[in-house]
Design a protein around this motif. Structure first.
Motif: not given
Length: 84
Positions: A6, A47, A50-51, A53-55, A57-58
Motif C-alpha cells: 500500500k 489496491y 488494501d486487499t 490488509d482486509t484478508v 483483518d478477516v
C-alpha cells in the motif's frame, strides 16, 4: 498495520503524477505516458495492499470463517483442475 504494498503503491502513484505533469509541461508525450503507466501500477499495488490488509483483518477476527473459505476455495480449485 499497513501493508508495504500500500505504501509503495502510493509512492509510485505520486512519482507517476509528477512524471506525467513534467511530460505535459515539457510537451513530451512519452514521459507523460510513462507517468500515467506508473500511476496505474501504483494504484493497482495500493489496491493489492488494501486487499491483503482486509484478508489479514478477516482471518484474525474470524478464523473459522477464513478456514471454511480456504477449504471451499481449495475444493473448487481441486474440482476444476481434477477434471483433466
Amino acid at each position: 498495520m499497513v501493508d508495504s504494498n500500500k505504501v509503495e503503491g502510493v509512492a509510485e502513484d505520486v512519482v507517476g503524477k509528477v512524471q506525467d505533469g513534467m511530460g505535459g509541461l515539457l510537451g513530451d508525450t512519452a514521459t507523460q505516458a510513462k507517468g500515467k503507466a506508473r500511476q496505474f501500477a501504483g494504484q493497482a499495488q495500493g489496491y493489492y495492499g488494501d486487499t491483503l490488509d482486509t484478508v489479514r483483518d478477516v482471518t484474525s477476527d474470524q478464523p473459522i470463517v477464513a478456514l471454511l473459505a480456504a477449504l471451499g476455495l481449495g475444493f473448487l480449485v481441486g474440482a476444476i483442475f481434477g477434471r483433466r
